[in-house]
Design an enzyme around this catalytic site. Sequence first.
Site, mmCIF file in Angstrom:
data_model
loop_
_atom_site.group_PDB
_atom_site.id
_atom_site.type_symbol
_atom_site.label_atom_id
_atom_site.label_comp_id
_atom_site.label_asym_id
_atom_site.label_seq_id
_atom_site.Cartn_x
_atom_site.Cartn_y
_atom_site.Cartn_z
ATOM 1 N N LYS A 72 0.830 -1.199 0.000
ATOM 2 C CA LYS A 72 0.000 0.000 0.000
ATOM 3 C C LYS A 72 0.872 1.260 0.000
ATOM 4 C CE LYS A 72 -4.006 -2.080 2.231
ATOM 5 N NZ LYS A 72 -4.938 -1.935 3.361
ATOM 6 N N TYR B 99 -12.653 -3.068 -2.111
ATOM 7 C CA TYR B 99 -13.146 -3.035 -0.735
ATOM 8 C C TYR B 99 -14.663 -3.182 -0.640
ATOM 9 C CZ TYR B 99 -8.542 -1.558 0.926
ATOM 10 O OH TYR B 99 -7.209 -1.496 1.248
ATOM 11 N N ASN C 196 -2.455 0.664 7.231
ATOM 12 C CA ASN C 196 -1.766 -0.601 7.116
ATOM 13 C C ASN C 196 -0.944 -0.604 5.835
ATOM 14 O OD1 ASN C 196 -1.095 -3.272 7.700
ATOM 15 N ND2 ASN C 196 -3.146 -3.637 8.507
ATOM 16 N N HIS D 191 -1.585 -5.432 1.956
ATOM 17 C CA HIS D 191 -2.818 -6.210 1.856
ATOM 18 C C HIS D 191 -2.453 -7.612 1.409
ATOM 19 C CE1 HIS D 191 -6.838 -7.518 0.850
ATOM 20 N NE2 HIS D 191 -6.334 -7.969 -0.290
ATOM 21 N N GLU E 69 -9.279 -10.802 -6.483
ATOM 22 C CA GLU E 69 -8.394 -9.641 -6.440
ATOM 23 C C GLU E 69 -7.382 -9.651 -7.584
ATOM 24 O OE1 GLU E 69 -7.030 -9.954 -2.406
ATOM 25 O OE2 GLU E 69 -8.933 -9.188 -1.626
#
Length: 141
Positions: free
Chosen positions: A3, A43, A106, A109, A120
């Site tokens: 990220k 998400y 965070n 992922h 994904e």
Amino acid sequence: MCKPGVLNRRLVGQVITRLEHKGLKLVGLKLMQISPELAAQHYAEHKGKDFYDELVSYIISAPVVAMVWQGDDCVALVRKIVGATKPTEATPGTIRGDFCAHTNHNIIHASDSDASAEREIRLFFADEELIDWNDENALWY
């Protein structure tokens, strides 16, 4: 996926190194800027939760490094290497345990199931962007 925090802190190489050292095979890698629409798809399961808007805002705030790894029990293994989502629960030696201090920022992922991984991967990669190569090193792990 690394990220924005990973890129901003110049930790991409360390994340990749940890996954490579475990013996996993990298078959897809892409630096990309995620659009709000793609973030919403990624998400979707969190839509309506109080942290959803912050998740989307963070992931679109800077580029990410999308990755696809292969290996025996790859999803479970990557989740162990990545560590618990909450930094206070992530053990030292895991990526989150060593580099993450805030859940809402965070740094990485990891898919939570094979089904999630497939979904994904299709969001972030076209078939021709994935390269399944002969990994001679796999004999050693």
